[in-house]
Design an enzyme around this catalytic site. Sequence first.
Site, short mmCIF file in Angstrom:
data_model
loop_
_atom_site.label_atom_id
_atom_site.label_comp_id
_atom_site.label_asym_id
_atom_site.label_seq_id
_atom_site.Cartn_x
_atom_site.Cartn_y
_atom_site.Cartn_z
N HIS A 103 -4.06 -2.34 0.37
CA HIS A 103 -3.42 -1.60 -0.51
C HIS A 103 -2.09 -1.24 0.29
O HIS A 103 -2.17 -0.21 0.67
CB HIS A 103 -4.07 -0.43 -1.01
CG HIS A 103 -5.29 -0.45 -2.16
ND1 HIS A 103 -5.22 -0.54 -3.42
CD2 HIS A 103 -6.57 -1.00 -1.58
CE1 HIS A 103 -6.44 -0.85 -3.86
NE2 HIS A 103 -7.24 -1.21 -2.76
N GLU A 105 0.30 0.21 -1.31
CA GLU A 105 0.73 1.52 -1.84
C GLU A 105 0.05 2.81 -1.36
O GLU A 105 0.44 4.07 -1.53
CB GLU A 105 0.57 1.34 -3.47
CG GLU A 105 -0.96 1.65 -4.12
CD GLU A 105 -1.76 0.60 -3.63
OE1 GLU A 105 -1.42 -0.60 -2.94
OE2 GLU A 105 -2.82 0.56 -4.07
N CYS A 159 -5.40 -5.96 -3.99
CA CYS A 159 -6.89 -5.98 -4.08
C CYS A 159 -7.63 -6.73 -5.20
O CYS A 159 -7.55 -7.80 -4.78
CB CYS A 159 -7.03 -4.19 -4.28
SG CYS A 159 -8.75 -3.95 -3.78
#
Lengths: 250, 192
Positions: free
Chosen positions: B174, B176, B76
């Site tokens: 993202h 994650e 990001c």
Amino acid sequence: MLKKRIIPCLDIKDGRTVKGINFGNLRDAGDPVALAKKYVAEGADELVFLDISATIEYRKTLADLVRKIAREINIPFTVGGGISTLEDVDLLIKSGADKVSINSAAVRYPELITQIANKYGSQCVVVAIDIKLQNEEWMVFTHGGNTATSLKATEWALRVAQLGAGEILLTSMNNDGTGEGFALDITNQISNSLNIPVIASGGAGKEEDFFLLFEQTTASAALAASIFHYNTIPVSTLKKYLKAKNISIR
Amino acid sequence: MIAIIKYNAGNIQSVANALERLNYECIVTDNPAEIRRADKVILPGVGAASMAMSYLKEKKTDKVIVGLEQPVLGICLGLQLMCQHSEEGDLKCLGIFNAIVKKMPPLDRVPHTGWNNLKERKGTLFTGIQDNDDVYFVHSYAASLCTTTIAICDYIQPFSAALHKRNFYATQFHPEKSAFVGGQILKNFLAL
């Protein structure tokens, strides 16, 4: 193509998930972490945790819960309820929340929206707006729907967007808990007047309610609680249904 | 050991949590020696570019990152900081990728928030990822397409959803926070 999001909401009171009808009559709906994991497995796009106890003694417990959730789940989640200062936000973000949702505090102290946006970015600030139809005008209510304000929903939505909100979580109190569908007209009107995503909330009772929301309004996401908690419609079944109806869904 | 670069940006703990879920050990650090010693390095980040860049400069982490030879993953804001220049605060960035970061034009809702798919995916970072797999984006600035683009996302206009040059990788989305698809992309990076 950007997908429409399905967001289960977990109302938290003293560490348990609860759900009321028209902002009252709370029923126990289970352990938040277990529910969160179940929703992720079913394909939820995001989660929202709203702490409706939000007493000062409870604040630390909420941060612990947020840490636990952050460890266990691999999709974005928002935490709200009783946030009144930038320090409250710091604690929740530090504990692992991706976004915070503010409601009454934003009305009392609109600069808080800008402060959070400046510190963490607009994408971090969800402004929750609870609205109720009063003499044919949608008005903003605060404090869990208990306190009337002189703010018109359309004007307040515009203002919070200008102040730096990254998303609006719009809940119709007239529809909430009824299972009779989302408030389509006001949701569409507010969504069309803004350049930030609007999450519609309040009233989802059947699969078709979500279809109508995405077909008839420009809302970016739908939030619901009871239909997911009590397994009336599992998230996976709902998403399959919407895909079959050609709604852009993950 | 995986080093997550510590700086004043959000979501650092989210990345640490994701690595723990995948059973990788990690440290969050701004210590140059620890960063250089790590098997892999991750530069995460959510927030304002200029504040993040000043912090990296102050800790001299900027020079450390550019000189790394092990696999590095920017996420990001991390991706944006690894580009040439960002319009956010008219900022000179690390210059690893030759892309330019610009504010997304307000022709649709900004920030670009939610799940979107990746086109023209290239390389091992996307092993096992299909055309209809979605990943989670939340950003208002985006990197232009360039020779090191390895995945494209089309929102308002096509932008670099992922970049790769030598040992440097970066994703605008993202991983994650992208459920099991994101987990696969992280695993692919960690297996490099």
